[in-house]
Motif scaffolding. Structure first.
Motif, short mmCIF file in Angstrom:
data_model
loop_
_atom_site.label_atom_id
_atom_site.label_comp_id
_atom_site.label_asym_id
_atom_site.label_seq_id
_atom_site.Cartn_x
_atom_site.Cartn_y
_atom_site.Cartn_z
N ASP A 39 34.98 29.90 29.34
CA ASP A 39 33.66 30.18 29.47
C ASP A 39 33.15 31.55 29.10
O ASP A 39 32.13 31.92 28.75
N ASN A 40 34.16 32.37 28.93
CA ASN A 40 33.79 33.97 28.49
C ASN A 40 33.76 33.84 27.17
O ASN A 40 32.71 34.59 26.75
N ALA A 41 34.51 32.95 26.46
CA ALA A 41 34.38 32.94 24.88
C ALA A 41 32.83 32.24 24.68
O ALA A 41 32.17 32.72 23.80
N ASP A 55 30.36 32.32 26.50
CA ASP A 55 29.15 33.52 26.84
C ASP A 55 29.01 34.23 25.62
O ASP A 55 27.88 34.52 25.03
N GLU A 56 30.10 34.52 24.87
CA GLU A 56 30.26 35.19 23.80
C GLU A 56 29.44 34.67 22.45
O GLU A 56 28.54 35.10 21.68
N ALA A 57 29.61 33.27 22.33
CA ALA A 57 29.11 32.38 21.55
C ALA A 57 27.48 32.36 21.75
O ALA A 57 26.69 32.29 20.84
N SER A 68 46.63 29.35 25.50
CA SER A 68 45.81 30.86 24.65
C SER A 68 44.57 30.18 24.50
O SER A 68 44.36 28.95 23.94
N VAL A 69 43.70 30.89 24.55
CA VAL A 69 42.22 30.83 24.30
C VAL A 69 41.83 31.91 23.44
O VAL A 69 42.12 33.22 23.84
N GLU A 70 41.33 31.84 22.11
CA GLU A 70 40.89 32.83 21.31
C GLU A 70 39.48 32.73 20.65
O GLU A 70 39.17 31.56 20.41
N ASP A 71 38.79 33.95 20.48
CA ASP A 71 37.63 33.59 19.82
C ASP A 71 37.42 34.79 18.88
O ASP A 71 38.13 35.75 18.86
N ASN A 72 36.50 34.58 18.08
CA ASN A 72 36.02 35.70 16.97
C ASN A 72 34.68 36.19 17.41
O ASN A 72 33.96 36.65 16.57
N GLY A 73 34.55 36.63 18.58
CA GLY A 73 33.46 37.34 18.99
C GLY A 73 33.66 38.75 18.93
O GLY A 73 34.62 39.32 17.73
N ARG A 74 32.98 39.84 19.50
CA ARG A 74 33.15 41.19 19.29
C ARG A 74 34.21 41.89 19.91
O ARG A 74 34.70 42.74 19.60
N GLY A 75 35.04 41.03 20.74
CA GLY A 75 36.23 41.48 21.39
C GLY A 75 35.61 42.49 22.70
O GLY A 75 34.60 43.03 22.48
N ILE A 76 36.39 42.23 23.69
CA ILE A 76 36.02 42.84 24.83
C ILE A 76 36.23 44.50 24.63
O ILE A 76 37.14 44.98 24.11
N TRP A 117 40.75 42.58 19.18
CA TRP A 117 40.55 42.82 17.74
C TRP A 117 39.16 43.51 17.63
O TRP A 117 38.14 43.00 17.96
N ARG A 118 39.26 44.97 17.64
CA ARG A 118 38.10 45.72 17.82
C ARG A 118 38.16 46.93 17.24
O ARG A 118 39.34 47.44 17.41
N GLU A 119 36.96 47.72 16.59
CA GLU A 119 37.06 49.00 16.35
C GLU A 119 38.27 49.04 15.22
O GLU A 119 39.01 50.25 15.09
#
Ligand code: 28F
Length: 294
Positions: free
Chosen positions: A50-52, A54-56, A75-83, A140-142
């Motif tokens: 659900d968190n992924a 939301d990002e989508a 595991s759940v992985e997304d390609n969003g902005r990263g927390i 993965w961020r910054e």
């Protein structure tokens, strides 16, 4: 090693509140996830997914990948902005650690931008963390890859940059605590039907499910949204016309979408959703639709 007063001094009032929150979840898990049987077990995955989602739905992510491992972890992985990894001033911890450890800190309840999907109970990933023997967070961020490991919700190290990254996104890998759950075997079919449903409701989002216990895998992506859903439901029926009827409207910030298609059978099937949640018992949205149709 014995805990001394000197060790305890490291804990702030905030830390104690966090530990008490996690303890409350572990003491009465069913209050947060419904039950500790097979449903509750799967609920953990939905909560993270659900968190992924939301990002989508916020428009920042178009891929979610779910993997079931032979050791019973997921595991759940997304390609969003990263927390976000920057320090949250109030608690002096990275925002990501706050999301993973504080009840209801996902932003869903206090941030307008995050009011779309909502889990079955919408309790947040800190509940999943509290009910997991271990949980590994990768962000993965910054320009960096960040890691943090938790045990039963308690951080085992600081959120640490471990190398460079040329992507963004979030991965949560967790092992449900077998002292809490009566069941430990995830069902490929249960996960896959819920993920398919989500894929119908979030057009264009690609969702992969891989099961490393038996090397089964599926991928869902439906650009047609609820239209694709109706086509799917009628896939082995005889539709009376080629294209499903599609209606979309909005009033007072409420968006409504309907797709329907008759077939030559005598059995009616109505699937209704509110904010991505399947409303099995119907509701005013279904009553309203029926009244409008007849
Ligand atoms: C594996 C499951 O949990 N994905 C997530 C984001 C992105 C943001 C976010 C999440 C901000 C401070 C609350 C990024 N950049 N996948 C996930 N992706 N949470 S969870 O923000 C959380 C809020 O605390 C995000 C800018 N805004 C939000």
């Amino acid at each position: 090693m014995k805990t001394t007063v000197a060790d305890l001094k490291e804990y702030t009032a905030n830390d104690i509140q966090i530990l008490e929150g996690l303890e409350a979840v572990r003491r009465r898990p069913s209050m947060y996830i419904g039950d500790t049987g097979i449903r509750g077990l799967h609920h953990l995955v939905y909560e993270v997914v659900d968190n992924a989602i939301d990002e989508a739905m916020a428009g920042y992510c178009d891929q979610v990948s779910v993997i079931v491992y032979p050791d019973g972890s997921v595991s759940v992985e997304d390609n969003g902005r990263g927390i976000p990894v920057d320090t949250h001033p109030k608690v002096n911890k990275p925002a990501a650690e706050v999301v993973l450890t504080i009840l209801h800190a996902g932003g869903k309840f206090d941030n307008k931008a995050y009011q779309v999907s909502g889990g079955l109970h919408g309790v947040g990933v800190s509940v999943v963390n509290a009910l997991s023997t271990w949980l590994e967070l990768t962000i993965w961020r910054e320009g960096m890859e960040w890691h943090q490991r938790y045990s039963r919700g308690v951080p085992q190290c600081e959120l640490t940059p471990v190398g460079k990254a040329d992507r963004t996104g979030t991965k949560v890998h967790f092992l449900p605590d077998d002292t809490i759950f009566e069941e430990k075997d995830f069902s490929f079919d249960v996960l896959s039907s819920r993920l398919r449903e989500i894929a119908f409701l979030v057009p264009g989002l690609k969702i992969d499910l891989k099961d490393l216990r038996n090397n089964k895998s599926v991928a869902f992506k439906y650009d047609g949204g609820v239209i694709s859903f109706v086509e799917y439901l009628n896939r082995d029926k005889n539709p009376l016309f080629k294209e499903p009827i599609y209606i979309k409207g909005e009033k007072d910030d409420v968006l409504v979408e309907v797709a329907l298609q008759y077939n030559d059978s005598f059995q009616e099937r109505v699937f209704a959703f509110a904010n991505l949640i399947h409303t099995v018992e119907g509701g005013t949205h279904v009553v309203g639709f029926r009244t409008a149709l007849t």
